[in-house]
Write an enzyme that holds these catalytic residues in place. Structure first.
Site, mmCIF file in Angstrom:
data_model
loop_
_atom_site.group_PDB
_atom_site.id
_atom_site.type_symbol
_atom_site.label_atom_id
_atom_site.label_comp_id
_atom_site.label_asym_id
_atom_site.label_seq_id
_atom_site.Cartn_x
_atom_site.Cartn_y
_atom_site.Cartn_z
ATOM 1 C CG HIS A 1 33.361 -12.855 -28.051
ATOM 2 N ND1 HIS A 1 34.536 -11.352 -27.108
ATOM 3 C CD2 HIS A 1 33.478 -11.025 -29.633
ATOM 4 C CE1 HIS A 1 35.115 -10.531 -27.342
ATOM 5 N NE2 HIS A 1 34.605 -10.226 -29.210
ATOM 6 C CB SER A 2 37.110 -13.942 -28.049
ATOM 7 O OG SER A 2 37.991 -13.948 -27.833
ATOM 8 C CE1 TYR A 3 40.812 -19.807 -24.388
ATOM 9 C CE2 TYR A 3 39.658 -19.770 -22.048
ATOM 10 C CZ TYR A 3 40.655 -19.781 -22.680
ATOM 11 O OH TYR A 3 41.212 -21.215 -21.986
ATOM 12 C CG HIS B 1 38.228 -9.666 -31.222
ATOM 13 N ND1 HIS B 1 38.685 -10.850 -31.898
ATOM 14 C CD2 HIS B 1 39.067 -9.887 -30.061
ATOM 15 C CE1 HIS B 1 38.345 -11.507 -30.625
ATOM 16 N NE2 HIS B 1 38.410 -10.988 -29.663
ATOM 17 C CG LEU C 1 29.283 -13.809 -31.494
ATOM 18 C CD1 LEU C 1 28.901 -13.363 -30.804
ATOM 19 C CD2 LEU C 1 28.687 -13.435 -33.048
#
Length: 301
Positions: A104-106, A276, A128
């Site tokens: 997810h993200s980073y 997000h 994601l």
């Protein structure tokens, strides 16, 4: 949709600076999915999603260093994105088998880079609400680095001279819910994160987060450089990218990268209603896409 009802456990992966903590779901004999959360979250970010995913996989949800129950990186130096590649490498050495990355993200950004560097280790990649690290333009890079250095020195000074603030559990929960880079998350999503985010100090709690993470340093690249890099050094495994439609900032600043990905034969980009943290807030929207991608043989998109 199959509901994941397999056993949940905790493991600890040794690293030179301490340990990397992880929450696991399922049996270690099954295909491995390495789940990596975003900045300032922890392994609890995947609790609500994994409960909706197939139980025929072994999910290892890692607390990145400085998050959750994992050791912090060695003190004093700034945190750089490249540091976190060591975690993926440690997992590779620990499990000694290929794996799927779900980030997810980073966590997804670093996962993409790891798949680019070590393609022999990664079977599939699920990203994601992310595409790549935030760009640093050629015009902005001197100011960017100057800000990173000055902010880092302020954080180090604060850590040396001040005690971390303490909160009641309810106060801590509200901070997890509301203090987000993009938008608030649901209360139950915050609860999933809170379990690994705090530790007791008497009757109150403090956050375990390494404060240096708030000032992490990204590689100096812009979208043009990224696209050229991936063109010449592509990630060849199947990739699923799930983006929340309400995450306007990312969709705008990464527009050229998203368009590039949509043209790639091995990459499927899907937008869903949500922000997000849609995988945590509304796992039922994301789980069918992930499950289908996981269960297709040979990673057919």
């Amino acid at each position: 949709m199959e509901t994941n009802t397999k056993k949940i456990d905790e493991i600890s992966i040794p690293v030179p600076w301490g340990h990397v903590a992880a929450k696991t779901w399922g049996e270690d004999k099954d295909p491995l999915i390495l789940c990596i959360h975003g900045l300032m979250d922890n392994a609890g970010s995947f609790d609500r999603l994994i409960s909706h995913l197939p139980s025929s996989y072994y999910y290892v949800c890692i607390d990145l260093p400085g998050h959750g129950k994992s050791s912090h990186f060695p003190p004093h130096l700034p945190i750089h994105t490249v540091n976190y590649l060591l975690v993926y490498k440690a997992a590779t050495n620990y499990f000694k088998k290929k794996f799927i990355i779900m980030g997810h993200s980073y966590g997804g950004q670093i996962g993409f880079l790891y798949a680019q560097l070590y393609p022999q280790c990664v079977v599939k990649l699920i990203m994601l609400e992310t595409v790549t690290t935030l760009p640093v333009t050629t015009e902005y890079f001197p100011k960017y680095l100057e800000e990173m250095i000055e902010n880092h020195l302020k954080i180090i000074d604060s850590l040396a001279t001040k005690q971390p603030p303490l909160y009641t559990r309810e106060e801590a929960l509200q901070r997890v819910k509301s203090n987000r880079n993009y938008s608030e998350i649901k209360l139950e999503s915050a609860e999933a994160l809170l379990k690994r985010a705090i530790e007791p100090v008497g009757q109150l709690y403090k956050f375990t987060l390494d404060q240096r993470i708030k000032n992490y340093v990204n590689p100096l690249k812009d979208n043009r450089y990224f696209i050229e890099s991936v063109t010449k050094n592509p990630v060849k495994c199947p990739i699923l990218i799930v983006l929340g439609k309400e995450n306007g900032f990312q969709l705008t600043i990464m527009d050229s990268v998203i368009k590039f990905f949509k043209k790639s034969k091995n990459i499927k980009v899907v937008e869903v209603d949500g922000n997000h943290d849609v995988h945590n807030d509304y796992p039922e929207r994301v789980a069918p896409l992930v499950s289908k991608f996981l269960l297709f043989q040979k990673g057919n998109l």
